[in-house]
Design a protein around this motif. Structure first.
Motif, mmCIF file in Angstrom:
data_model
loop_
_atom_site.group_PDB
_atom_site.id
_atom_site.type_symbol
_atom_site.label_atom_id
_atom_site.label_comp_id
_atom_site.label_asym_id
_atom_site.label_seq_id
_atom_site.Cartn_x
_atom_site.Cartn_y
_atom_site.Cartn_z
ATOM 1 N N MET A 255 0.810 -1.215 0.000
ATOM 2 C CA MET A 255 0.000 0.000 0.000
ATOM 3 C C MET A 255 0.853 1.279 0.000
ATOM 4 S SD MET A 255 -3.152 1.141 2.480
ATOM 5 C CE MET A 255 -4.083 -0.300 1.944
ATOM 6 N N PRO A 256 1.809 1.441 0.932
ATOM 7 C CA PRO A 256 2.629 2.659 0.872
ATOM 8 C C PRO A 256 3.512 2.728 -0.371
ATOM 9 C CG PRO A 256 3.466 1.159 2.555
ATOM 10 C CD PRO A 256 2.138 0.624 2.113
ATOM 11 N N ILE A 257 3.903 1.553 -0.894
ATOM 12 C CA ILE A 257 4.672 1.526 -2.139
ATOM 13 C C ILE A 257 3.821 2.059 -3.281
ATOM 14 C CG2 ILE A 257 5.823 0.058 -3.829
ATOM 15 C CD1 ILE A 257 7.423 0.326 -1.292
ATOM 16 N N ARG A 258 2.563 1.637 -3.320
ATOM 17 C CA ARG A 258 1.661 2.087 -4.385
ATOM 18 C C ARG A 258 1.484 3.602 -4.318
ATOM 19 N NH1 ARG A 258 -1.999 -1.113 -3.416
ATOM 20 N NH2 ARG A 258 -1.607 -2.664 -5.044
ATOM 21 N N GLU A 259 1.320 4.127 -3.107
ATOM 22 C CA GLU A 259 1.152 5.580 -2.964
ATOM 23 C C GLU A 259 2.390 6.321 -3.453
ATOM 24 O OE1 GLU A 259 -1.533 7.274 -2.014
ATOM 25 O OE2 GLU A 259 -2.651 5.401 -1.864
ATOM 26 N N ALA A 260 3.562 5.821 -3.075
ATOM 27 C CA ALA A 260 4.811 6.483 -3.466
ATOM 28 C C ALA A 260 5.032 6.401 -4.971
ATOM 29 C CB ALA A 260 5.987 5.853 -2.725
ATOM 30 N N THR A 261 4.785 5.219 -5.551
ATOM 31 C CA THR A 261 5.015 5.078 -6.991
ATOM 32 C C THR A 261 3.988 5.864 -7.801
ATOM 33 O OG1 THR A 261 3.800 2.971 -6.979
ATOM 34 C CG2 THR A 261 6.203 2.867 -6.830
ATOM 35 N N ASN A 262 2.781 6.046 -7.272
ATOM 36 C CA ASN A 262 1.808 6.898 -7.959
ATOM 37 C C ASN A 262 2.309 8.335 -8.041
ATOM 38 O OD1 ASN A 262 -0.061 4.908 -8.533
ATOM 39 N ND2 ASN A 262 -1.310 5.285 -6.709
ATOM 40 N N ARG A 263 2.976 8.789 -6.995
ATOM 41 C CA ARG A 263 3.554 10.143 -7.026
ATOM 42 C C ARG A 263 4.685 10.219 -8.046
ATOM 43 N NH1 ARG A 263 4.486 11.704 -0.767
ATOM 44 N NH2 ARG A 263 5.161 13.690 -1.693
ATOM 45 N N LEU A 264 5.458 9.148 -8.166
ATOM 46 C CA LEU A 264 6.535 9.123 -9.161
ATOM 47 C C LEU A 264 5.964 9.077 -10.581
ATOM 48 C CD1 LEU A 264 8.932 6.634 -7.370
ATOM 49 C CD2 LEU A 264 9.363 9.058 -7.762
ATOM 50 N N LEU A 265 4.834 8.391 -10.751
ATOM 51 C CA LEU A 265 4.164 8.384 -12.046
ATOM 52 C C LEU A 265 3.661 9.779 -12.394
ATOM 53 C CD1 LEU A 265 2.162 5.044 -11.745
ATOM 54 C CD2 LEU A 265 3.904 5.533 -13.474
ATOM 55 N N SER A 266 3.088 10.463 -11.407
ATOM 56 C CA SER A 266 2.604 11.826 -11.635
ATOM 57 C C SER A 266 3.745 12.766 -12.001
ATOM 58 C CB SER A 266 1.879 12.353 -10.395
ATOM 59 O OG SER A 266 0.722 11.589 -10.119
ATOM 60 N N ALA A 267 4.914 12.510 -11.410
ATOM 61 C CA ALA A 267 6.099 13.329 -11.703
ATOM 62 C C ALA A 267 6.764 12.917 -13.012
ATOM 63 C CB ALA A 267 7.103 13.211 -10.559
ATOM 64 N N ARG A 268 6.274 11.837 -13.621
ATOM 65 C CA ARG A 268 6.810 11.277 -14.874
ATOM 66 C C ARG A 268 8.250 10.799 -14.726
ATOM 67 N NH1 ARG A 268 5.778 15.630 -19.257
ATOM 68 N NH2 ARG A 268 6.823 14.083 -20.558
ATOM 69 N N ALA A 269 8.608 10.425 -13.494
ATOM 70 C CA ALA A 269 9.887 9.771 -13.257
ATOM 71 C C ALA A 269 9.764 8.280 -13.550
ATOM 72 C CB ALA A 269 10.339 9.987 -11.813
ATOM 73 N N LEU A 270 8.551 7.762 -13.422
ATOM 74 C CA LEU A 270 8.226 6.376 -13.758
ATOM 75 C C LEU A 270 7.177 6.362 -14.860
ATOM 76 C CD1 LEU A 270 7.824 4.355 -10.422
ATOM 77 C CD2 LEU A 270 9.455 3.887 -12.258
ATOM 78 N N GLU A 271 7.124 5.252 -15.568
ATOM 79 C CA GLU A 271 6.089 5.027 -16.575
ATOM 80 C C GLU A 271 5.350 3.740 -16.246
ATOM 81 O OE1 GLU A 271 8.235 7.050 -20.489
ATOM 82 O OE2 GLU A 271 8.310 4.869 -20.211
ATOM 83 N N ALA A 272 4.112 3.665 -16.716
ATOM 84 C CA ALA A 272 3.317 2.450 -16.537
ATOM 85 C C ALA A 272 2.721 2.069 -17.887
ATOM 86 C CB ALA A 272 2.223 2.664 -15.508
ATOM 87 N N PRO A 273 3.488 1.350 -18.718
ATOM 88 C CA PRO A 273 2.992 0.911 -20.022
ATOM 89 C C PRO A 273 1.838 -0.078 -19.855
ATOM 90 C CG PRO A 273 5.381 0.698 -19.858
ATOM 91 C CD PRO A 273 4.857 0.946 -18.480
ATOM 92 N N PRO A 274 1.312 -0.623 -20.970
ATOM 93 C CA PRO A 274 0.239 -1.615 -20.859
ATOM 94 C C PRO A 274 0.583 -2.737 -19.885
ATOM 95 C CG PRO A 274 0.558 -0.989 -23.141
ATOM 96 C CD PRO A 274 1.646 -0.304 -22.351
ATOM 97 N N ARG A 275 -0.438 -3.245 -19.225
ATOM 98 C CA ARG A 275 -0.338 -4.277 -18.185
ATOM 99 C C ARG A 275 0.198 -3.726 -16.872
ATOM 100 N NH1 ARG A 275 1.804 -9.836 -21.144
ATOM 101 N NH2 ARG A 275 0.204 -9.895 -22.769
ATOM 102 N N ARG A 276 0.359 -2.401 -16.816
ATOM 103 C CA ARG A 276 0.667 -1.712 -15.558
ATOM 104 C C ARG A 276 2.004 -2.121 -14.957
ATOM 105 N NH1 ARG A 276 -1.412 2.752 -15.188
ATOM 106 N NH2 ARG A 276 -1.181 2.722 -12.921
ATOM 107 N N THR A 277 2.939 -2.555 -15.756
ATOM 108 C CA THR A 277 4.279 -2.821 -15.246
ATOM 109 C C THR A 277 5.022 -1.498 -15.119
ATOM 110 O OG1 THR A 277 4.359 -4.981 -16.302
ATOM 111 C CG2 THR A 277 6.465 -4.015 -15.657
ATOM 112 N N LEU A 278 5.467 -1.179 -13.936
ATOM 113 C CA LEU A 278 6.204 0.067 -13.737
ATOM 114 C C LEU A 278 7.590 -0.057 -14.344
ATOM 115 C CD1 LEU A 278 5.336 0.690 -9.981
ATOM 116 C CD2 LEU A 278 4.303 1.813 -11.954
#
Length: 234
Positions: free
Chosen positions: A56-79
């Motif tokens: 759960m806290p990992i998901r929250e943190a990675t969502n912030r990284l996705l919003s910052a476009r430091a991470l991507e989530a292509p099809p199938r939601r693999t970060l």
């Protein structure tokens, strides 16, 4: 340091703060100094195991990284960490030059000679890491040098934008994790310090921009070399 999963950098042990906030700050720092590899795949279970926490806290943190476009989530939601491309560099580098040059100029106007001793001390620490090829420590100190300047500019919005750029740009540092970065940094940092000592915003800003350009050269070359190798292999 806490034990971590294969392929991931070492994470600092959790502290008594809200999990998602701490995890986000730790991941953000690691992105900024190039601890993640362009194209690297990340999963919530792997990160949760590395931090010793739930997903759960990992998901929250990675969502912030996705919003910052430091991470991507292509099809199938693999970060995944964005690939290093010349197009990505060409999009980010001019913004870094503009914003970091302006932050440096403002910092000189605000602080004058106040930062000289501390900047010189950080640069000396960086020099001490070069013979040992301690690139991770070198890059952490390099970030410390830059952000001591930027955080003195008096413009919180500008600092936030620079941090976002570093998060997106940082993984590209990973492809040149060798002594090549340290060869140009020393001279340019001395020039930045000279600008502060002389209370000359333009000298300091130009030196900071030159430091960024110098470090970008080997990165661009590595990206182009990698592209050439892939084409030959096809």
């Amino acid at each position: 340091m806490a034990p971590t999963s294969a392929g991931l950098p070492s994470f600092v042990e959790r502290r008594p703060v809200q999990d998602d906030d701490f995890i986000y700050k730790e991941l953000k720092q690691l992105f900024m100094i190039g601890e993640f590899v362009p194209g690297q795949k990340l999963t919530l279970p792997t990160l949760a195991a590395a931090f010793g926490t739930s997903q759960m806290p990992i998901r929250e943190a990675t969502n912030r990284l996705l919003s910052a476009r430091a991470l991507e989530a292509p099809p199938r939601r693999t970060l995944c960490v964005p690939d290093a491309t010349t197009e990505r560099m060409d999009a980010l580098l001019p913004l870094r030059l503009l914003l970091e040059g302006e932050a440096t100029r403002l910092a000189v106007e605000a602080k004058g000679t106040e930062l000289v001793a501390e900047l010189e001390a950080i640069n000396a620490e960086m020099d001490a890491k070069v013979p040992h090829e301690d690139i991770k420590a070198y890059l952490r100190l390099n970030q410390k040098f830059h952000f001591l300047v930027y955080q003195s500019c008096g413009n919180a919005e500008l600092i936030d934008l620079i941090e976002l750029l570093w998060m997106r740009y940082g993984p590209m540092l990973n492809i040149v994790r060798s002594g090549v970065l340290s060869k140009s940094g020393h001279t340019r940092h001395l020039e930045v310090v000279s600008g502060f000592r002389k209370r000359n915003p333009e000298i300091a800003a130009a030196a900071m921009q030159s430091d960024i350009r110098d470090a970008a050269g080997p990165i661009r070359q590595a990206i182009e070399d990698g592209l050439t190798e892939r084409r030959r292999a096809e």
